[in-house]
Every structure is written in C-alpha cells, then in structure tokens.
Design an enzyme around this catalytic site. Structure first.
Site, PDB file in Angstrom:
ATOM      1  N   SER A 143      11.203 -20.354 -18.098  1.00  0.00           N
ATOM      2  CA  SER A 143      11.908 -20.799 -19.307  1.00  0.00           C
ATOM      3  C   SER A 143      12.219 -22.278 -19.158  1.00  0.00           C
ATOM      4  O   SER A 143      12.317 -22.792 -18.033  1.00  0.00           O
ATOM      5  CB  SER A 143      13.218 -20.011 -19.464  1.00  0.00           C
ATOM      6  N   TYR A 156      21.355 -16.340 -16.396  1.00  0.00           N
ATOM      7  CA  TYR A 156      19.965 -16.497 -16.814  1.00  0.00           C
ATOM      8  C   TYR A 156      19.386 -17.799 -16.262  1.00  0.00           C
ATOM      9  O   TYR A 156      18.278 -17.823 -15.720  1.00  0.00           O
ATOM     10  CB  TYR A 156      19.894 -16.485 -18.345  1.00  0.00           C
TER      11      TYR A 156
END
Length: 255
Positions: A143, A156
């Site tokens: 990501s 995350y």
C-alpha cells in the site's frame, strides 16, 4: 500469453484486487491457485471465469493469519496444482481506530493477516522452489501506506511498513536462489475495502483532489503490473516497491 504454462498462487483472490489479478493472470495464460478465507459463491465464480479464459483454477481455503493454516493451505495448493511458479501475497485487512482505542485483538488480527501471513507463506514458497531446484517470483500487494501516514489506521501502516522491509530483506537473501521479491503499493482503489467512500461524497471529493489523475484506481490497474512482475519481462527487477496511485503519494495533504 507471456505466462503460458505458469502457475500462480494468489491469496485473497475472491474479490477486489485479488480477483482482478487472478483474472488477468488467466488472460495471460497462467493457471491460478485461488486462495481464499472461505469457499463460497465468490470463489466459485472466480474459478469459473478463470476456466472460461482457458486456464486451470484450484480453489484452496485457509486463514493466512496462522502458521498452521498457511502450511496446510500451501500443501493443498501444491497437491492440487503441482509446481507453483509465483506467489502473490494479496490478502489484507484494515481496522479503523484511534491510537488510544486500538485493542490487542485488532492489532494482532491486522498484523497477522497483513504481515505474518506473507512472511510464512513466502517461507513455504521458498522451500518449494528449493525442492523444485529453480527460482520463482514473490509479489506482495502492499500500500502507499508503507510510506504514507494514515491516522486512525496505525496498525495497518505498521503492517505495510513491515511488509516493505520484509520484501527488501528477502530480495537480497533470496537472489542467489533466483527468487525475485517485489511490492506493489496501490493508492485508493475501487474495492470492497473502500466501498464506504461512495456513500461519503465530501470525503471522496477531498480524496480525489489529492489524486493528480483525478480518479480512483481500478483492480485492473494493479493486475497488469502483477502479471508483469510474474513474467520473464521482470526477471531483473527485485527489491522494489512499485507504486500505483495516480500520483497520490507525492501530492497528498491530510485533511
């Protein structure tokens, strides 16, 4: 058909980016192990579409958050498909919480799925490549948040930052074995994990203002790069994070 005769294991392949990757691989000739958290109508549909594209598909169920499950999943994958040429670690989750509200349970779940799973599934794949006496390719779907802070999603970001260093270390350690390791770092992609954005037009407009190309990405935008990294065209690429974000990373300002 640059992936003709290759077999690729894709985790989280029933929806979103994973589904897009699985279908793109099949369109380029690859057979696909469709690894999913649960076998259901979605996984059946993906396998059907892969077979309609002329490739083979094998659904395999398992929770990548646990080492025992990872080992069983990989055993079943190789029993069904035989030799596996590439691994795409795509399965991932995020849980929103302010830092003061993050629970140990939620932290462990995010880190186990997003980092522990790719770590030990890659280990299984490397052992498989050694037994086969050949190289291979590992692609992690990371990501932009392996670099970019994301308030209220600290666990995350920690998992994706860890995935970046896992990739860098393995790229060096596994190079003598002929195994390449790379990350793909998507920005805002239209997937179930971002579905809520469609119901929040003000937030969506603010996000799009940060994306120079002016749109959310599609799973297909990521899938094409994944197919490239699994192909011989990418044989000399390792240790890299390749960003697919419409320019977001270098234009982002937290609202």
């Amino acid at each position: 058909m640059r992936l003709q005769g290759k077999t690729v294991l894709v985790t989280g392949a029933a929806s979103g980016i994973g589904r897009g990757i699985a279908l793109r691989l099949a369109s380029e000739g690859a057979n696909v192990v469709v690894a999913v958290h649960r076998l259901d109508e979605r996984s059946e549909q993906v396998c059907k579409q892969i077979r309609e594209a002329g490739a083979q598909a094998w659904p395999v169920q398992g929770d990548v958050a646990g080492v025992g499950e990872v080992e069983r999943l990989f055993r079943e994958a190789t029993a069904a498909a035989g030799s596996i040429d590439a691994l795409i670690n795509n399965a991932g989750i995020e849980i929103r919480a302010t830092f003061g509200e993050v629970t140990e349970e939620d932290y462990d779940r995010v880190l186990n799925v997003n980092l522990k799973g790719p770590f030990f599934l890659s280990q299984q794949f490397v052992q498989h490549c050694r037994q086969q006496g050949r190289g291979g390719k590992i692609v992690n779907i990371s990501s932009v948040h392996e670099d970019l802070p994301f308030p209220n999603f600290t666990s995350y970001c920690v998992s994706k930052g860890g995935l970046r260093m896992l990739m860098r270390n393995l790229a060096i350690e596994l190079a003598p074995l002929g195994i390449t390791v790379n990350n793909i770092a998507p920005g805002a992609i239209q997937t179930p994990i971002n579905k809520g954005l469609q119901q929040r037009p003000d937030q969506l407009r603010a996000l799009l203002a940060n994306i120079p190309l002016g749109r959310l990405g599609e799973p297909g935008d990521v899938a094409g790069l994944a197919a490239f990294l699994c192909s011989a065209d990418a044989d000399y690429i390792t240790g890299a994070t390749l960003v697919i974000d419409g320019g977001l990373l270098w234009n982002y300002a937290e609202q």
